[in-house]
Motif scaffolding. Sequence first.
Motif, PDB file in Angstrom:
ATOM      1  N   ALA A  43      51.449 -30.968   7.146  1.00 42.79           N
ATOM      2  CA  ALA A  43      50.361 -31.768   7.707  1.00 42.79           C
ATOM      3  C   ALA A  43      49.597 -32.482   6.600  1.00 42.79           C
ATOM      4  O   ALA A  43      49.217 -33.650   6.745  1.00 42.79           O
ATOM      5  N   ASP A  44      49.371 -31.786   5.486  1.00 42.81           N
ATOM      6  CA  ASP A  44      48.661 -32.383   4.360  1.00 42.81           C
ATOM      7  C   ASP A  44      49.464 -33.545   3.777  1.00 42.81           C
ATOM      8  O   ASP A  44      48.909 -34.612   3.491  1.00 42.81           O
ATOM      9  N   LYS A  45      50.755 -33.343   3.650  1.00 44.98           N
ATOM     10  CA  LYS A  45      51.618 -34.407   3.129  1.00 44.98           C
ATOM     11  C   LYS A  45      51.652 -35.601   4.083  1.00 44.98           C
ATOM     12  O   LYS A  45      51.540 -36.754   3.657  1.00 44.98           O
ATOM     13  N   ALA A  46      51.772 -35.320   5.382  1.00 43.55           N
ATOM     14  CA  ALA A  46      51.836 -36.386   6.381  1.00 43.55           C
ATOM     15  C   ALA A  46      50.548 -37.201   6.431  1.00 43.55           C
ATOM     16  O   ALA A  46      50.578 -38.404   6.699  1.00 43.55           O
ATOM     17  N   SER A  47      49.422 -36.547   6.156  1.00 46.93           N
ATOM     18  CA  SER A  47      48.132 -37.241   6.205  1.00 46.93           C
ATOM     19  C   SER A  47      47.727 -37.801   4.839  1.00 46.93           C
ATOM     20  O   SER A  47      46.632 -38.342   4.701  1.00 46.93           O
ATOM     21  N   GLY A  48      48.589 -37.646   3.866  1.00 48.63           N
ATOM     22  CA  GLY A  48      48.272 -38.139   2.537  1.00 48.63           C
ATOM     23  C   GLY A  48      47.099 -37.422   1.905  1.00 48.63           C
ATOM     24  O   GLY A  48      46.409 -37.967   1.044  1.00 48.63           O
ATOM     25  N   GLY A  49      46.857 -36.193   2.323  1.00 42.54           N
ATOM     26  CA  GLY A  49      45.767 -35.403   1.762  1.00 42.54           C
ATOM     27  C   GLY A  49      44.386 -35.758   2.290  1.00 42.54           C
ATOM     28  O   GLY A  49      43.392 -35.189   1.853  1.00 42.54           O
ATOM     29  N   LYS A  50      44.313 -36.676   3.251  1.00 40.71           N
ATOM     30  CA  LYS A  50      43.015 -37.122   3.765  1.00 40.71           C
ATOM     31  C   LYS A  50      42.269 -36.037   4.537  1.00 40.71           C
ATOM     32  O   LYS A  50      41.051 -36.097   4.652  1.00 40.71           O
ATOM     33  N   PHE A  51      43.001 -35.067   5.065  1.00 38.14           N
ATOM     34  CA  PHE A  51      42.372 -34.053   5.900  1.00 38.14           C
ATOM     35  C   PHE A  51      42.599 -32.645   5.368  1.00 38.14           C
ATOM     36  O   PHE A  51      42.646 -31.679   6.125  1.00 38.14           O
ATOM     37  N   SER A  52      42.707 -32.516   4.067  1.00 32.07           N
ATOM     38  CA  SER A  52      43.004 -31.224   3.445  1.00 32.07           C
ATOM     39  C   SER A  52      42.025 -30.138   3.866  1.00 32.07           C
ATOM     40  O   SER A  52      42.431 -29.011   4.166  1.00 32.07           O
ATOM     41  N   GLY A  53      40.762 -30.451   3.874  1.00 28.82           N
ATOM     42  CA  GLY A  53      39.738 -29.462   4.250  1.00 28.82           C
ATOM     43  C   GLY A  53      39.888 -28.997   5.676  1.00 28.82           C
ATOM     44  O   GLY A  53      39.836 -27.793   5.968  1.00 28.82           O
ATOM     45  N   GLN A  54      40.101 -29.932   6.590  1.00 30.36           N
ATOM     46  CA  GLN A  54      40.257 -29.584   7.999  1.00 30.36           C
ATOM     47  C   GLN A  54      41.552 -28.795   8.225  1.00 30.36           C
ATOM     48  O   GLN A  54      41.583 -27.863   9.030  1.00 30.36           O
ATOM     49  N   ILE A  55      42.589 -29.176   7.518  1.00 32.02           N
ATOM     50  CA  ILE A  55      43.869 -28.473   7.651  1.00 32.02           C
ATOM     51  C   ILE A  55      43.720 -27.036   7.160  1.00 32.02           C
ATOM     52  O   ILE A  55      44.179 -26.093   7.803  1.00 32.02           O
ATOM     53  N   GLU A  56      43.065 -26.855   6.040  1.00 31.55           N
ATOM     54  CA  GLU A  56      42.844 -25.506   5.506  1.00 31.55           C
ATOM     55  C   GLU A  56      41.992 -24.679   6.461  1.00 31.55           C
ATOM     56  O   GLU A  56      42.274 -23.492   6.686  1.00 31.55           O
ATOM     57  N   ASP A  57      40.965 -25.282   7.042  1.00 33.44           N
ATOM     58  CA  ASP A  57      40.120 -24.572   8.013  1.00 33.44           C
ATOM     59  C   ASP A  57      40.929 -24.136   9.233  1.00 33.44           C
ATOM     60  O   ASP A  57      40.778 -23.011   9.721  1.00 33.44           O
ATOM     61  N   ALA A  58      41.777 -25.023   9.731  1.00 25.82           N
ATOM     62  CA  ALA A  58      42.612 -24.700  10.887  1.00 25.82           C
ATOM     63  C   ALA A  58      43.594 -23.584  10.542  1.00 25.82           C
ATOM     64  O   ALA A  58      43.823 -22.675  11.347  1.00 25.82           O
ATOM     65  N   LYS A  59      44.154 -23.630   9.344  1.00 26.12           N
ATOM     66  CA  LYS A  59      45.085 -22.591   8.898  1.00 26.12           C
ATOM     67  C   LYS A  59      44.381 -21.244   8.841  1.00 26.12           C
ATOM     68  O   LYS A  59      44.910 -20.236   9.308  1.00 26.12           O
ATOM     69  N   LYS A  60      43.180 -21.215   8.287  1.00 29.24           N
ATOM     70  CA  LYS A  60      42.426 -19.959   8.191  1.00 29.24           C
ATOM     71  C   LYS A  60      42.090 -19.411   9.577  1.00 29.24           C
ATOM     72  O   LYS A  60      42.164 -18.204   9.809  1.00 29.24           O
ATOM     73  N   ALA A  61      41.701 -20.294  10.489  1.00 28.99           N
ATOM     74  CA  ALA A  61      41.363 -19.861  11.851  1.00 28.99           C
ATOM     75  C   ALA A  61      42.581 -19.257  12.546  1.00 28.99           C
ATOM     76  O   ALA A  61      42.476 -18.212  13.203  1.00 28.99           O
ATOM     77  N   ALA A  62      43.725 -19.894  12.392  1.00 31.93           N
ATOM     78  CA  ALA A  62      44.957 -19.375  12.994  1.00 31.93           C
ATOM     79  C   ALA A  62      45.342 -18.050  12.341  1.00 31.93           C
ATOM     80  O   ALA A  62      45.760 -17.111  13.032  1.00 31.93           O
ATOM     81  N   ASP A  63      45.183 -17.944  11.033  1.00 30.61           N
ATOM     82  CA  ASP A  63      45.559 -16.740  10.303  1.00 30.61           C
ATOM     83  C   ASP A  63      44.734 -15.538  10.753  1.00 30.61           C
ATOM     84  O   ASP A  63      45.229 -14.411  10.770  1.00 30.61           O
ATOM     85  N   LYS A  64      43.493 -15.748  11.129  1.00 31.64           N
ATOM     86  CA  LYS A  64      42.642 -14.653  11.595  1.00 31.64           C
ATOM     87  C   LYS A  64      43.149 -14.054  12.899  1.00 31.64           C
ATOM     88  O   LYS A  64      42.871 -12.908  13.199  1.00 31.64           O
ATOM     89  N   LYS A  65      43.876 -14.840  13.676  1.00 31.39           N
ATOM     90  CA  LYS A  65      44.348 -14.394  14.989  1.00 31.39           C
ATOM     91  C   LYS A  65      45.676 -13.647  14.923  1.00 31.39           C
ATOM     92  O   LYS A  65      46.040 -12.954  15.859  1.00 31.39           O
ATOM     93  N   ILE A  66      46.402 -13.807  13.826  1.00 28.34           N
ATOM     94  CA  ILE A  66      47.736 -13.218  13.711  1.00 28.34           C
ATOM     95  C   ILE A  66      47.816 -12.387  12.443  1.00 28.34           C
ATOM     96  O   ILE A  66      47.345 -12.800  11.391  1.00 28.34           O
ATOM     97  N   GLY A  67      48.426 -11.242  12.531  1.00 30.59           N
ATOM     98  CA  GLY A  67      48.601 -10.402  11.363  1.00 30.59           C
ATOM     99  C   GLY A  67      47.468  -9.430  11.193  1.00 30.59           C
ATOM    100  O   GLY A  67      46.668  -9.217  12.092  1.00 30.59           O
ATOM    101  N   ASN A  68      47.389  -8.850  10.010  1.00 36.44           N
ATOM    102  CA  ASN A  68      46.398  -7.794   9.787  1.00 36.44           C
ATOM    103  C   ASN A  68      45.394  -8.106   8.682  1.00 36.44           C
ATOM    104  O   ASN A  68      44.705  -7.236   8.219  1.00 36.44           O
ATOM    105  N   GLU A  69      45.353  -9.328   8.224  1.00 31.30           N
ATOM    106  CA  GLU A  69      44.371  -9.697   7.194  1.00 31.30           C
ATOM    107  C   GLU A  69      43.551 -10.873   7.640  1.00 31.30           C
ATOM    108  O   GLU A  69      43.973 -11.739   8.310  1.00 31.30           O
TER     109      GLU A  69
END
Length: 69
Positions: A43-69
């Motif tokens: 996603a970061d590559k496709a957006s040319g890095g324009k939305f890196s912060g939002q992409i990282e936030d979305a990744k963190k939110a998803a990560d909280k829902k799956i797994g044990n960390e």
Amino acid sequence: MAIEDISKKAQEFLKDERVTKALKSEKAEKTSDSILDGIAAAADKASGGKFSGQIEDAKKAADKKIGNE
């Protein structure tokens, strides 16, 4: 099958204790981290890095829902 039926079945599936335990396992954590990292990088590559912060936030939110960390 209607989308409402699929949604209802998915919600029921996710309420199962065995599924909940599996989603909170170490194996799920490692797998989800790998998948989320790949999706975020693409996603970061496709957006040319324009939305890196939002992409990282979305990744963190998803990560909280799956797994044990």
